[in-house]
Design an enzyme around this catalytic site. Structure first.
Site, mmCIF file in Angstrom:
data_model
loop_
_atom_site.group_PDB
_atom_site.id
_atom_site.type_symbol
_atom_site.label_atom_id
_atom_site.label_comp_id
_atom_site.label_asym_id
_atom_site.label_seq_id
_atom_site.Cartn_x
_atom_site.Cartn_y
_atom_site.Cartn_z
ATOM 1 N N ASP A 28 -2.544 10.390 3.273
ATOM 2 C CA ASP A 28 -3.931 9.982 3.506
ATOM 3 C C ASP A 28 -4.645 11.037 4.349
ATOM 4 O O ASP A 28 -4.522 11.056 5.574
ATOM 5 C CB ASP A 28 -3.945 8.616 4.217
ATOM 6 C CG ASP A 28 -5.369 8.118 4.473
ATOM 7 O OD1 ASP A 28 -6.309 8.694 3.892
ATOM 8 O OD2 ASP A 28 -5.513 7.145 5.245
ATOM 9 N N ASP A 58 -12.048 7.115 3.919
ATOM 10 C CA ASP A 58 -10.798 6.940 4.660
ATOM 11 C C ASP A 58 -10.377 5.470 4.738
ATOM 12 O O ASP A 58 -9.263 5.164 5.146
ATOM 13 C CB ASP A 58 -10.960 7.531 6.073
ATOM 14 C CG ASP A 58 -9.628 7.776 6.762
ATOM 15 O OD1 ASP A 58 -8.580 7.675 6.071
ATOM 16 O OD2 ASP A 58 -9.635 8.060 7.971
ATOM 17 N N LYS A 87 0.859 -1.190 0.000
ATOM 18 C CA LYS A 87 0.000 0.000 0.000
ATOM 19 C C LYS A 87 0.892 1.236 0.000
ATOM 20 O O LYS A 87 1.661 1.453 0.927
ATOM 21 C CB LYS A 87 -0.906 0.004 1.243
ATOM 22 C CG LYS A 87 -1.630 1.345 1.482
ATOM 23 C CD LYS A 87 -2.518 1.334 2.728
ATOM 24 C CE LYS A 87 -3.080 2.727 3.033
ATOM 25 N NZ LYS A 87 -3.883 2.790 4.266
ATOM 26 N N ARG A 107 -7.506 -0.559 1.371
ATOM 27 C CA ARG A 107 -8.020 -1.836 0.841
ATOM 28 C C ARG A 107 -8.466 -1.688 -0.603
ATOM 29 O O ARG A 107 -8.431 -2.641 -1.372
ATOM 30 C CB ARG A 107 -9.147 -2.338 1.764
ATOM 31 C CG ARG A 107 -10.343 -1.461 1.835
ATOM 32 C CD ARG A 107 -11.190 -1.719 3.088
ATOM 33 N NE ARG A 107 -10.591 -1.149 4.300
ATOM 34 C CZ ARG A 107 -11.100 -1.267 5.515
ATOM 35 N NH1 ARG A 107 -12.210 -1.959 5.702
ATOM 36 N NH2 ARG A 107 -10.494 -0.724 6.562
ATOM 37 N N LYS A 157 -9.976 13.171 7.853
ATOM 38 C CA LYS A 157 -9.451 12.859 9.182
ATOM 39 C C LYS A 157 -9.426 14.128 10.038
ATOM 40 O O LYS A 157 -9.291 15.228 9.493
ATOM 41 C CB LYS A 157 -8.012 12.337 9.060
ATOM 42 C CG LYS A 157 -7.890 10.931 8.518
ATOM 43 C CD LYS A 157 -6.432 10.497 8.486
ATOM 44 C CE LYS A 157 -6.281 9.096 7.920
ATOM 45 N NZ LYS A 157 -6.910 8.042 8.735
ATOM 46 N N GLU A 182 -9.305 3.621 2.463
ATOM 47 C CA GLU A 182 -8.868 3.654 1.063
ATOM 48 C C GLU A 182 -7.814 2.609 0.738
ATOM 49 O O GLU A 182 -7.672 2.195 -0.405
ATOM 50 C CB GLU A 182 -8.327 5.056 0.723
ATOM 51 C CG GLU A 182 -6.872 5.334 1.099
ATOM 52 C CD GLU A 182 -6.581 5.283 2.595
ATOM 53 O OE1 GLU A 182 -7.542 5.392 3.375
ATOM 54 O OE2 GLU A 182 -5.414 5.114 2.973
ATOM 55 N N ASP A 206 1.831 6.727 5.249
ATOM 56 C CA ASP A 206 0.823 5.741 4.846
ATOM 57 C C ASP A 206 1.242 4.959 3.593
ATOM 58 O O ASP A 206 0.466 4.194 3.048
ATOM 59 C CB ASP A 206 -0.532 6.439 4.640
ATOM 60 C CG ASP A 206 -1.705 5.501 4.875
ATOM 61 O OD1 ASP A 206 -1.519 4.471 5.541
ATOM 62 O OD2 ASP A 206 -2.807 5.800 4.372
#
Ligand code: BES
Ligand code: MN
Ligand code: ZN
Length: 495
Positions: A265, A342, A260, A346, A272, A344, A283
């Site tokens: 993010d 959020d 990933k 996956r 967030k 995201e 991230d």
């Protein structure tokens, strides 16, 4: 500080610079005794006076020992029952490696000389421990007089079999290089590391003999990777997929690692809160571990066919950003209702996983991701979450964790958790509610893994960044996963 350059030499006393002697509870080694004699017993006198017990982390520095021209002699306690001790000892010695100076480690204890593996572990520890991220500090490497010395410190490992040790040391330093690449990328601020810049880092691995391909948004649209593209659609920066292939052996089925790489993010429209949001530059820790691993494998010319796949996107809120309620069709054909923008990671991974399996038919596939805050609630910062459909692969990962200190802890998956992500409007939704957040995330990924395909998912949200300071790391970015997966490959997938 600049990183030290490491080399080996014969196990002989060399005058000048800084020397390190290793001592357990039984005191000086043969070479130590010889130095003590030169110094007319000063060393043993210091040991007695200080009541030195040789315990791990116990250290005494003797400046300018009489009878020698050494600047400093460091007495370093090494008595311990813990594993991994030499890597950690190396880490604690890194601070003695000073620009323009030579640090000599006499690789011997009272019990005799250290093995090549132990010497190489010391070298790896020094490299890891010497790392600091000072690129963005304007006053770099200045000493007390304001002078700047950025010449490399040199570290000499004086050992009983230098040529045999050299080979092992080169391997261990290649692995350390991979870890440091991962740390550098995770530490780098998000204004300087977007998907494109990350992809450029991947392209650099061509220098080591890896084959690197970068796909842009048009190519990914062609491949119908709409779940991944949806995450990046609110960003001005183009999403990328980087594929790094290392063919170190003729194996028809490669081992594949998917990372990933959310370069930042914000949460997207499900924004967030601002407190701590700056940490979300990390991230992309999964992608950083994968590129670091590929650098390690190529750097040490591992006899394996391995592929690293990086999903590189930025999750931003914008007029064109994805909305909660949107339904996207993934590359696999399965439809996903976006509940929370959020969640995201996956969405990036599911398309990358489908691509990986279709294109490479891998022997095993392992994905790494800073996927859920929930894994930190469950396991804290000392174990990554492991989720897998394969007991043998899980055991291999747990063992590799024990051997490298990069620990993983297996958590369950199963049909009852899987039900939690069923959607009223689409095949699945991208969040599963408040409970078991890390497991429902893993369940989501599991829906994109072929039946019978050995797969493991490592949730490294608690271990990739925000890490505490250790002997081998000055803190924050850890490079978690590089040493773990390198060991997994070395133990089970190399020829
Ligand atoms: N990147 C975060 C997970 C994360 C949080 C990593 C804190 C490291 C530290 C991920 O994209 C995320 O936002 N996950 C959400 C999922 C939720 C919306 C289902 C989370 O963990 O809150
Ligand atoms: Mn998120
Ligand atoms: Zn994320």
């Amino acid at each position: 500080m600049p990183l030290p350059s490491l080399s080996t030499s014969a196990l002989e006393y060399s005058d000048g610079g800084i020397g390190v002697l290793f001592l357990d509870a039984d005191g000086l080694s043969d070479l130590g005794k010889a130095i003590d004699e030169k110094a007319s017993g000063h060393v043993s006198h210091v040991l007695e006076t200080a009541d030195f017990k040789g315990k791990l982390k116990e250290k005494i520095e003797i400046p300018a020992p009489p009878g020698t021209v050494m600047e400093r002699l460091v007495l370093c306690g090494v008595a311990s029952d813990e594993p991994l001790v030499w890597t950690n000892i190396g880490g604690t010695l890194a601070r003695f490696a000073k620009p323009g100076k030579t640090l000599t480690l006499y690789c011997e204890t009272n019990d005799g000389s250290l093995s090549s593996d132990e010497v190489a572990a010391l070298g790896e520890g020094i490299k890891l421990g010497a790392y600091s991220f000072s690129k963005y500090k304007s006053k770099k490497y200045k000493d007390d007089n304001g002078e700047k010395d950025d010449s490399d410190p040199s570290v000499v490992l004086a050992c009983s079999d230098p040529s045999a040790t050299d080979a092992v040391l080169m391997q261990r330093l290649a692995i350390a290089d991979g870890t440091l690449l991962a740390r550098n990328l995770v530490n780098t601020p998000p204004n300087d590391l977007g998907p494109e810049e990350f992809a450029e880092e991947a392209e650099k691995l061509a220098e080591l003999g890896a084959e690197v391909t970068i796909l842009g948004e048009a190519e990914m649209a062609e491949l119908e990777m709409r779940a991944l593209l949806g995450v990046g659609q609110g960003s001005r920066r183009e999403s990328k997929l980087a594929i790094i292939e290392w063919k170190g052996a003729k194996q028809d089925k490669p081992v594949c690692f998917v990372g990933k790489g959310v370069v930042f993010d914000t949460g997207g429209i499900s924004l967030k809160p601002s407190g701590g949001m700056e940490d979300m530059k990390g991230d992309m820790g999964g992608a950083a571990a994968v590129i670091g691993l590929m650098k390690a494998l190529a750097g040490r010319k591992a006899k394996v066919h391995a592929v690293g796949i990086l999903g590189l996107v930025e999750n931003m809120p914008d007029g064109n950003a994805q909305r909660p309620g949107d339904i996207v069709t993934s590359k696999s054909g399965q439809t996903i209702e976006i509940i929370n923008t959020d969640a995201e990671g996956r969405l990036v991974l599911c398309d990358a996983l489908t691509y990986t399996q279709e294109r490479f038919d891998p022997k095993i596939v392992i994905d790494l991701a800073t996927l859920t805050g929930a894994v930190m609630v469950a396991l804290g910062q000392h174990n990554a979450g492991l989720f897998s459909n394969d007991d043998a692969l899980s055991e291999q990962l747990i063992d590799a964790g024990h051997d490298t200190g990069e620990l993983v802890w297996r958590l369950p998956i199963g049909p009852k958790y899987d039900k939690m992500i069923d959607s009223k409007f689409a095949d699945m939704k991208n969040t599963g509610g408040r409970f078991a957040g890390s497991i429902t995330a893993a369940q989501f990924l599991h829906r994109f893994v072929d039946k019978e395909r050995p797969w493991a998912h490592l949730d490294i949200a608690g271990t990739a960044f925000g890490s505490p300071k250790t002997d081998t790391n000055s803190g924050w970015a850890s490079g978690f996963g590089v040493r773990l997966l390198d060991r997994l490959v070395a133990d089970h997938y190399e020829e």
